[in-house]
Enzyme design. Structure first.
Site: not given
Length: 698
Positions: A480-481
């Site tokens: 995600h990051e």
């Protein structure tokens, strides 16, 4: 001589690191993350300063870089006010913005992440000083006039390229919401309100994470061990949502969420000031002001979106809560009533029991090095991009654990840098997040200012016997990051004002959430998930069970997010003559399904009210868009280079330089409706019966 220095030698240090691998060999990027950093004391190289800024070799350097930025700002201010209207006006505006942002963004990161208090204090002062200058610029009549002269000249505007015109309009929007169009008295009032809001926001954020105390004697002794002891008191700083003991969860919920009158006043004053500012500058409510330019456009559209989700999931949500009640009755027959502190725990218990997804079964396959190799392979196949581990120079990073990655395209060359601060430290923020340190933009000499971002995760350190092993949730957070980071790396906007994640909130999460779909696809996972000792791949059936487990109680989880988002909308809508707690009780009854607990004020811990005021729905809308992009474009072949290039071209490349719905429309070849978004979210919760067939066969 190559610019890049991959950490190929990192496994030469110590015998423990060599013992981890018995079957396969890590690539340089895998090796860089699957071993402790052993940096030798370097007495022969000069301290280059944080992020290569020489002045930041000491905390006092912040004042120097701040003063230089303020001087450059003054020069650019004078230049743009003399400049005849044209594209150059926008270029100078962006250069002015960049001069301040490069200092403010870096200071904003350092003030929360640096282990040295002197650096944090210096960075905090810099943030305040730069912020004060920004407030002055946003209410500078002469500066605004130079932009208005451009936008009022239709002949000149018609000759601007779409990105330049959009950036000019975004700068004008910043002026408008700061009250530039008001008379002198009201403009001063707007400035004062903005200053007050900054102070109230900081106070509220600090209070959100402060623990509450209760006397030891009030609590049963056998649960004391679950909390922090402070003399005759117990400190409770969270909800302890994963605790198996019902009483521990109940106590944590009731004590941590106990109302604080001072914080209640701060929140209500914060909301009142926001409303007053929005009305002052010409908006019906703060929500109307916040949603201008987003995909949703208006509070009415957001509420329609959230209500439709509620209607579609109503029956499923009731079934989910019934499952949780049955599980609680099974485990605790004496106290079967389902309460809000039970939701996260029992949904997890049901997932684990039904699909056998104990994290310890998965983590040996998800070493940090393996996951980084997986990301590297994914980006290479989709975009022709490689992650190269590079040795930071002396003084360049704030902790010896920080890894530096150069992001390199096969034909375009170096795209930017990602600094990875992945390991837990007491001084770090606890949430996983990313920071833009420097935005990309086109320079006057034809070069491109390379973006710099930082990714922060709280992962366990490697041990003598094993590298850092990630739970499935940690692996998903990493993907995600990294989605945010690649949004910045793959964009090539002309202006830093709209670079990468500097786009509207309900679009900003799309690239990162899309990465979660890649992180759940066996065709992607099979390329990197292998046991750190044996080299065996993660079985496909385990991946399938993990994916299906997320759908269990998914309707109730989604409805909880809807409740949060509706609360956020109501708080920022038309003021009501009720306390925030009374509003919360009413909304919980209508939109959640579990009872309100007397003498609790959950909203006082909801820190997203500051950063996502009137925009908390963005997570749900971004997930809907990501779901549609995944299913329509990537599901058949998640590693298809042609699709990856189209995704970069249609969505990632533009940052905030293109109207968000136009980017979505370009990718999907249709303009989605609210009904399409709702259908995408709901269909994500539908079971995949192939998983059950696979389980029965295995």
């Amino acid at each position: 001589m190559s610019v890049y220095r991959p950490l190929v030698c990192v496994l030469r240090h110590g015998t423990a690191a060599r013992a981890w691998r018995t079957v396969t060999t890590w690539s340089p990027v895998g090796a860089a993350f699957n071993a402790r950093v052993h940096r030798r004391l370097d007495l022969f190289h000069q301290n280059v300063g944080l992020f290569g800024v020489p002045e930041l070799s000491s905390a006092g350097g912040f004042e120097l870089v701040q003063d230089r930025a303020l001087q450059e700002t003054q020069q650019l201010l004078e230049k743009v006010c003399r400049c005849p209207p044209g594209a150059q006006t926008v270029e100078i505006f962006d250069k002015l913005s960049d001069s301040l942002c490069r200092v403010a963004d870096m200071a904003d990161f350092i003030k929360v992440a640096h282990p040295d208090p002197s650096y944090r204090e210096a960075a905090e002062k810099t943030c305040i000083n730069i912020g004060t200058m920004v407030e002055r610029l946003n209410t500078n009549v002469d500066l605004c006039k130079s932009l208005k002269d451009l936008l009022d000249n239709q002949e000149i505007v018609s000759k601007l390229d779409p990105e330049t015109r959009r950036v000019a309009e975004l700068f004008m929007f910043d002026f408008e919401i700061s009250g530039i169009h008001l008379d002198k008295k009201k403009r001063k009032e707007a400035v004062n309100l903005n200053v007050k809001l900054l102070d109230l926001s900081n106070q509220f954020l600090m209070s959100c994470h402060m623990p509450n105390r209760i006397e030891k004697r009030v609590l049963p002794e056998h649960i004391h061990q679950h909390f922090t002891k402070d003399g005759n008191y117990i400190q409770i700083g969270g909800l302890n949502a994963d605790a198996p003991d019902d009483l521990v969860r109940e106590v944590a919920y009731k004590v941590f969420l106990y109302p604080n009158e001072n914080v209640m006043h701060i929140l209500e004053e914060l909301l009142a000031c926001r409303n007053k500012l929005a009305r002052l500058v010409g908006y019906e409510s703060y929500a109307h002001r916040a949603l201008k330019g987003t995909m949703a456009k208006s509070p009415e559209a957001v509420m329609s979106f959230l209500q439709q989700i509620t209607d579609k999931l109503s029956d499923r949500t009731k079934k989910d809560f019934e499952m949780m009640r049955e599980m609680k009755m099974k485990l605790n027959p004496r106290n079967p009533e389902l309460m809000p502190w039970d939701h996260p725990y029992f949904s997890g218990v049901i997932r684990a029991e039904r699909f056998n997804i104990e994290p310890s079964l998965y983590s040996p396959y998800f070493s940090l090095g393996a996951c980084m190799e997986g990301l590297n392979g994914l980006f290479t196949q989709l975009y022709g991009v490689s992650l190269l581990a590079e040795q930071p120079s002396v003084g360049e990073v704030w902790s010896e654990d920080v890894r530096k990655l150069a992001v390199v395209h096969e034909t375009e060359g170096l795209l930017g840098y990602i600094y990875c601060d992945f390991f837990y430290r007491p001084d770090k923020p606890h949430q996983d997040c990313h920071f833009t340190i420097r935005g990309g933009r086109q320079l006057e000499d034809g070069q491109y200012q390379l973006p710099i971002v930082v990714l922060m995760l709280n992962l366990p350190h490697p041990t003598r016997s094993a590298p850092t092993l990630l739970s499935p949730g940690m692996m998903e957070n990493l993907f995600h990051e990294m989605g945010h980071a690649m949004h910045s790396m793959l964009g090539r906007t002309r202006y830093q004002h709209v670079t990468g994640t500097r786009c509207v909130t309900d679009f900003a999460e799309v690239p990162s959430i899309l990465m979660e779909y890649f992180a759940a696809d066996y065709r992607v996972i099979s390329q990197f998930a292998r046991h750190y000792q044996t080299g065996q791949p993660l079985p496909q059936s385990m991946v399938a069970r993990l994916c299906e487990s997320k759908k269990v109680c998914g309707a109730a989880d989604t409805q909880l997010q809807v409740f949060y988002a509706i609360m956020d909308q109501v708080y920022h809508g038309k003021p009501q003559n009720r306390s925030t707690t009374d509003i919360m009780i009413d909304m919980q009854k209508k939109y959640y399904g579990l009872p309100y607990v007397t003498n609790t004020a959950w909203q006082l811990r909801f820190s997203h009210l500051v950063g996502y005021g009137a925009k908390y729905y963005s997570y749900l809308m971004s997930r809907a868009v990501a779901s549609m992009v995944w299913k329509q474009c990537f599901y058949k072949d998640p590693l298809n280079r042609e699709t990856g290039e189209r995704y970069r071209r249609e969505m990632l490349a533009h940052g905030g330089g293109k109207e968000p719905m136009l980017m979505v429309e370009g990718m999907l070849q249709k303009r989605p409706s609210i009904e399409d978004f709702v259908s995408a979210l709901v269909s994500d919760l539908d079971p995949d019966f192939e998983t059950f067939i696979m389980d029965s066969e295995s």
